[in-house]
Design an enzyme around this catalytic site. Structure first.
Site, mmCIF file in Angstrom:
data_model
loop_
_atom_site.group_PDB
_atom_site.id
_atom_site.type_symbol
_atom_site.label_atom_id
_atom_site.label_comp_id
_atom_site.label_asym_id
_atom_site.label_seq_id
_atom_site.Cartn_x
_atom_site.Cartn_y
_atom_site.Cartn_z
ATOM 1 C CB CYS A 95 -6.834 -0.171 14.433
ATOM 2 S SG CYS A 95 -6.251 -1.186 13.085
ATOM 3 C CB SER A 131 -0.737 0.073 1.178
ATOM 4 O OG SER A 131 -0.054 0.121 2.449
ATOM 5 C CE LYS A 157 4.140 1.132 -3.317
ATOM 6 N NZ LYS A 157 3.708 1.807 -2.052
ATOM 7 C CB THR A 158 9.569 4.705 -3.225
ATOM 8 O OG1 THR A 158 8.407 4.324 -4.066
ATOM 9 C CG2 THR A 158 10.457 5.679 -3.908
ATOM 10 C CG PHE A 168 1.814 6.507 3.432
ATOM 11 C CD1 PHE A 168 2.451 7.525 2.704
ATOM 12 C CD2 PHE A 168 0.408 6.547 3.275
ATOM 13 C CE1 PHE A 168 1.997 8.958 2.319
ATOM 14 C CE2 PHE A 168 -0.191 7.923 2.553
ATOM 15 C CZ PHE A 168 0.521 8.874 2.196
ATOM 16 C CD GLU A 222 4.723 5.332 -7.354
ATOM 17 O OE1 GLU A 222 3.642 4.630 -7.531
ATOM 18 O OE2 GLU A 222 4.853 5.930 -6.423
ATOM 19 C CB ALA A 223 5.208 -1.116 -12.087
#
Length: 195
Positions: A152, A21, A26-27, A23, A93-94
């Site tokens: 949560c 997701s 990944k980058t 945040f 950002e594939a």
């Protein structure tokens, strides 16, 4: 990881996919791997979709402001033209690339190139995003990262869109998206429907 020689002495390429997701880092993970490759003095080319200008027009930049030089492109076939005589190709950002991105990655891997791809596996509705499912199906290595649900504190899988825009592609940051677990995502989606 190393470039594995084949029986004939040729190097072999492979495809690594980093997904999760917004945040989830990944980058950040893509940049970390690519910087290690540069330390090893391997030839690297890095690409991102030209539409992603959130932090910088040309560099790949994480939400934590880490950056690495890249080439913005409008279509995935351009990668094949620009990735000549390299050891590693990085793609950020594939999910925003066209239908040919999977074939491009396979072609690069068959040329003996290590391909590292990062992207959102799901859109703001929790549905598979763009060509990411196809890339995940051909990947030799998959890293699924998770953010923390802002409601949560559990593991977050989905990028919850806080605004009312309905198009699948909407570039944004913390003012537009929040990471959510499935439970909090479902509760908030249900609340939106009641309004």
């Amino acid at each position: 990881m190393f470039i594995e020689p084949s029986l004939s002495g040729e190097r072999r390429g492979w495809i690594e996919v980093i997904c999760g997701s917004m945040f989830s880092g990944k980058t950040e993970e893509l940049i970390r791997r690519l910087k290690r490759v540069k330390i090893a003095n391997l030839k690297v080319e890095i690409f991102k979709p030209a539409i992603d200008v959130r932090y910088d027009e040309s560099n790949v930049v994480s939400h934590d402001a880490n950056a690495i030089q890249s080439t913005p492109i409008d279509n995935s076939q351009t990668i094949l033209l620009l990735a000549q005589d390299v050891d590693v190709v990085g793609i950020d950002e594939a999910q925003f690339f066209d239908d040919e991105i999977m074939n491009v990655c396979q072609t690069l891997a068959l040329r003996g190139i290590r391909v590292i791809v990062a992207g959102l596996d799901m859109d703001y509705k929790g549905h598979p995003f763009g060509q990411m499912p196809n890339l995940l199906s051909i990947a030799d290595y998959i890293t699924k990262l998770h953010a923390i649900c802002v409601k949560c504190g559990h593991i977050a899988n989905v990028s919850y869109r806080k605004t009312e825009e309905s198009g699948q592609v909407l570039l944004g940051e913390k003012n537009t998206y929040e990471p959510r677990c499935w439970k909090c995502f479902a509760e908030d989606e249900a609340a939106k429907q009641r309004i």
